[in-house]
Design an enzyme around this catalytic site. Structure first.
Site, PDB file in Angstrom:
ATOM      1  N   ASN A   9       5.898   9.329   0.553  1.00  0.00           N
ATOM      2  CA  ASN A   9       5.901   7.918   0.967  1.00  0.00           C
ATOM      3  C   ASN A   9       7.264   7.292   0.656  1.00  0.00           C
ATOM      4  O   ASN A   9       7.587   7.004  -0.504  1.00  0.00           O
ATOM      5  CB  ASN A   9       4.766   7.184   0.233  1.00  0.00           C
ATOM      6  CG  ASN A   9       4.639   5.750   0.683  1.00  0.00           C
ATOM      7  OD1 ASN A   9       5.619   5.108   1.042  1.00  0.00           O
ATOM      8  ND2 ASN A   9       3.415   5.235   0.656  1.00  0.00           N
ATOM      9  N   ASN A  11       8.402   4.405   1.197  1.00  0.00           N
ATOM     10  CA  ASN A  11       8.343   3.048   0.617  1.00  0.00           C
ATOM     11  C   ASN A  11       8.260   3.104  -0.913  1.00  0.00           C
ATOM     12  O   ASN A  11       8.860   2.296  -1.610  1.00  0.00           O
ATOM     13  CB  ASN A  11       7.119   2.284   1.148  1.00  0.00           C
ATOM     14  CG  ASN A  11       7.224   2.040   2.629  1.00  0.00           C
ATOM     15  OD1 ASN A  11       8.078   1.298   3.082  1.00  0.00           O
ATOM     16  ND2 ASN A  11       6.356   2.690   3.390  1.00  0.00           N
ATOM     17  N   LYS A  12       7.500   4.063  -1.402  1.00  0.00           N
ATOM     18  CA  LYS A  12       7.406   4.226  -2.863  1.00  0.00           C
ATOM     19  C   LYS A  12       8.767   4.629  -3.433  1.00  0.00           C
ATOM     20  O   LYS A  12       9.172   4.141  -4.488  1.00  0.00           O
ATOM     21  CB  LYS A  12       6.380   5.306  -3.222  1.00  0.00           C
ATOM     22  CG  LYS A  12       4.925   4.953  -2.949  1.00  0.00           C
ATOM     23  CD  LYS A  12       4.042   6.101  -3.467  1.00  0.00           C
ATOM     24  CE  LYS A  12       2.571   5.895  -3.192  1.00  0.00           C
ATOM     25  NZ  LYS A  12       1.755   7.048  -3.666  1.00  0.00           N
ATOM     26  N   GLU A  39      -2.843  18.340  -0.657  1.00  0.00           N
ATOM     27  CA  GLU A  39      -4.197  17.825  -0.434  1.00  0.00           C
ATOM     28  C   GLU A  39      -4.699  17.054  -1.633  1.00  0.00           C
ATOM     29  O   GLU A  39      -4.694  17.565  -2.759  1.00  0.00           O
ATOM     30  CB  GLU A  39      -5.132  19.010  -0.164  1.00  0.00           C
ATOM     31  CG  GLU A  39      -5.804  18.911   1.188  1.00  0.00           C
ATOM     32  CD  GLU A  39      -6.883  19.958   1.322  1.00  0.00           C
ATOM     33  OE1 GLU A  39      -8.055  19.579   1.344  1.00  0.00           O
ATOM     34  OE2 GLU A  39      -6.504  21.144   1.366  1.00  0.00           O
ATOM     35  N   ASP A  68      -0.243   7.830  -7.837  1.00  0.00           N
ATOM     36  CA  ASP A  68      -1.372   7.634  -6.932  1.00  0.00           C
ATOM     37  C   ASP A  68      -1.820   6.196  -7.110  1.00  0.00           C
ATOM     38  O   ASP A  68      -2.017   5.722  -8.228  1.00  0.00           O
ATOM     39  CB  ASP A  68      -2.517   8.621  -7.192  1.00  0.00           C
ATOM     40  CG  ASP A  68      -3.325   8.826  -5.917  1.00  0.00           C
ATOM     41  OD1 ASP A  68      -2.762   9.319  -4.920  1.00  0.00           O
ATOM     42  OD2 ASP A  68      -4.510   8.448  -5.888  1.00  0.00           O
ATOM     43  N   HIS A 176       1.867  -3.414  -9.605  1.00  0.00           N
ATOM     44  CA  HIS A 176       1.251  -2.269 -10.274  1.00  0.00           C
ATOM     45  C   HIS A 176       2.279  -1.158 -10.500  1.00  0.00           C
ATOM     46  O   HIS A 176       2.385  -0.596 -11.577  1.00  0.00           O
ATOM     47  CB  HIS A 176       0.078  -1.772  -9.429  1.00  0.00           C
ATOM     48  CG  HIS A 176       0.381  -1.595  -7.972  1.00  0.00           C
ATOM     49  ND1 HIS A 176       1.077  -2.526  -7.235  1.00  0.00           N
ATOM     50  CD2 HIS A 176       0.134  -0.570  -7.112  1.00  0.00           C
ATOM     51  CE1 HIS A 176       1.217  -2.090  -6.000  1.00  0.00           C
ATOM     52  NE2 HIS A 176       0.658  -0.908  -5.895  1.00  0.00           N
ATOM     53  N   ARG A 177       3.072  -0.857  -9.457  1.00  0.00           N
ATOM     54  CA  ARG A 177       4.042   0.242  -9.554  1.00  0.00           C
ATOM     55  C   ARG A 177       5.178  -0.131 -10.504  1.00  0.00           C
ATOM     56  O   ARG A 177       5.661   0.705 -11.272  1.00  0.00           O
ATOM     57  CB  ARG A 177       4.579   0.589  -8.162  1.00  0.00           C
ATOM     58  CG  ARG A 177       5.325   1.902  -8.087  1.00  0.00           C
ATOM     59  CD  ARG A 177       5.493   2.396  -6.667  1.00  0.00           C
ATOM     60  NE  ARG A 177       4.218   2.668  -6.048  1.00  0.00           N
ATOM     61  CZ  ARG A 177       3.610   1.839  -5.187  1.00  0.00           C
ATOM     62  NH1 ARG A 177       4.187   0.726  -4.788  1.00  0.00           N
ATOM     63  NH2 ARG A 177       2.429   2.147  -4.704  1.00  0.00           N
TER      64      ARG A 177
HETATM   65  P1  ITT Z   1       1.942  10.051  -1.443  1.00  0.00           P
HETATM   66  O1  ITT Z   1       0.547  10.559  -1.737  1.00  0.00           O
HETATM   67  O2  ITT Z   1       2.787  11.062  -0.727  1.00  0.00           O
HETATM   68  O3  ITT Z   1       2.616   9.490  -2.661  1.00  0.00           O
HETATM   69  P2  ITT Z   1       0.516   7.990   0.005  1.00  0.00           P
HETATM   70  O4  ITT Z   1       0.932   6.795   0.794  1.00  0.00           O
HETATM   71  O5  ITT Z   1      -0.510   8.896   0.629  1.00  0.00           O
HETATM   72  O6  ITT Z   1       1.816   8.811  -0.392  1.00  0.00           O
HETATM   73  P3  ITT Z   1      -1.371   7.351  -2.070  1.00  0.00           P
HETATM   74  O7  ITT Z   1      -2.217   8.538  -1.802  1.00  0.00           O
HETATM   75  O8  ITT Z   1      -1.082   6.971  -3.502  1.00  0.00           O
HETATM   76  O9  ITT Z   1       0.054   7.494  -1.396  1.00  0.00           O
HETATM   77  O10 ITT Z   1      -2.002   6.095  -1.310  1.00  0.00           O
HETATM   78  C1  ITT Z   1      -1.563   4.829  -1.629  1.00  0.00           C
HETATM   79  C2  ITT Z   1      -1.993   3.859  -0.542  1.00  0.00           C
HETATM   80  O11 ITT Z   1      -2.412   2.629  -1.185  1.00  0.00           O
HETATM   81  C3  ITT Z   1      -0.786   3.468   0.309  1.00  0.00           C
HETATM   82  O12 ITT Z   1      -0.655   4.318   1.436  1.00  0.00           O
HETATM   83  C4  ITT Z   1      -1.129   2.031   0.691  1.00  0.00           C
HETATM   84  O13 ITT Z   1      -2.051   2.016   1.741  1.00  0.00           O
HETATM   85  C5  ITT Z   1      -1.822   1.530  -0.578  1.00  0.00           C
HETATM   86  N1  ITT Z   1      -0.820   0.965  -1.517  1.00  0.00           N
HETATM   87  C6  ITT Z   1      -0.408   1.509  -2.704  1.00  0.00           C
HETATM   88  N2  ITT Z   1       0.551   0.760  -3.257  1.00  0.00           N
HETATM   89  C7  ITT Z   1       0.767  -0.274  -2.410  1.00  0.00           C
HETATM   90  C8  ITT Z   1       1.649  -1.355  -2.423  1.00  0.00           C
HETATM   91  O14 ITT Z   1       2.535  -1.518  -3.388  1.00  0.00           O
HETATM   92  N3  ITT Z   1       1.584  -2.216  -1.401  1.00  0.00           N
HETATM   93  C9  ITT Z   1       0.717  -2.059  -0.406  1.00  0.00           C
HETATM   94  N4  ITT Z   1      -0.142  -1.046  -0.296  1.00  0.00           N
HETATM   95  C10 ITT Z   1      -0.127  -0.142  -1.299  1.00  0.00           C
END
Ligand code: ITT
Length: 191
Positions: A9, A11-12, A39, A68, A176-177
């Site tokens: 991701n 964005n993260k 997975e 996560d 949160h992050r």
């Molecule tokens: P990775 O597993 O590769 O890290 P992912 O997007 O699948 O990427 P997650 O399984 O942790 O990550 O899912 C997190 C989801 O929760 C993310 O796709 C968003 O839909 C939501 N989310 C998490 N943090 C957020 C944030 O800061 N702002 C908005 N939505 C967020």
């Protein structure tokens, strides 16, 4: 110093790069040539964070961390939670996910929700877990263009604007992050 972030991701990765001093070079899974979608078979954020970090640790033998995260809606008994990315299906579509939340919340009066993030860290042959969370309220329109995911419908407590309107500077202070990252950074700095 290179730090592997076990995520696809972008964005993260962008958020972490803004939160961590420049001396730490954040590399994503794509940056280390790992294109595989790991997975996420766990039933909690903690389990999935561990699955992602363990995959990199044991396949590549590298220190790393994962995040996560998810949105836990009170009136939906904590959903979508661990299923936040794929709430409306495997295509991980933010618009569809938001529409599904609105549909499920129809007729409900409680708009409270919490963003929660769990970091799982492999560092110097030890493992660590950090949590960050932020409480707020959901709205029934999308507001703002910054951020990603559910940011346009989440207003953190103490503010009148969504994360997508508040932008990086505010989000990176209270999210949160960001709160999980503060703890992670303390670990990196003490070595
Ligand atoms: P990775 O597993 O590769 O890290 P992912 O997007 O699948 O990427 P997650 O399984 O942790 O990550 O899912 C997190 C989801 O929760 C993310 O796709 C968003 O839909 C939501 N989310 C998490 N943090 C957020 C944030 O800061 N702002 C908005 N939505 C967020």
């Amino acid at each position: 110093m290179k730090i592997i972030f076990a995520t696809h991701n972008q964005n993260k990765v962008t958020e972490l790069s803004q939160l961590i001093p420049k001396k730490y070079n954040i590399l994503s899974l794509n940056d280390i040539g790992c294109v595989k979608e790991i997975e996420e078979t766990g039933s909690t954020l903690e389990e999935n964070a561990k699955i992602k970090a363990d995959y990199v640790r044991y396949k590549y033998g590298l220190d790393c961390f994962s995040d996560d995260s998810g949105l836990e809606v009170d009136a939906l008994k904590g959903a979508p939670g661990v299923f936040s990315a794929r709430y409306a299906g495997n295509q991980k579509n933010n618009d569809a996910n938001i529409k599904k939340i609105w549909k499920k919340l129809r007729g409900q009066s409680n708009p409270k929700a919490t963003f929660r993030s769990i970091f799982h860290v492999h560092f110097n042959n030890k493992t660590f877990s950090f949590q960050g969370k932020v409480d707020g309220n959901l709205i029934f329109e999308k507001r703002g263009l910054n951020g990603f995911g559910y940011d346009p419908i989440f207003i953190p407590n103490g503010y009148n604007q969504t994360f997508a309107e508040l932008g990086d500077v505010v989000k990176n202070k209270i999210s949160h992050r960001a709160l999980a990252t503060v703890q992670f950074l303390k670990l990196l700095e003490r070595g």
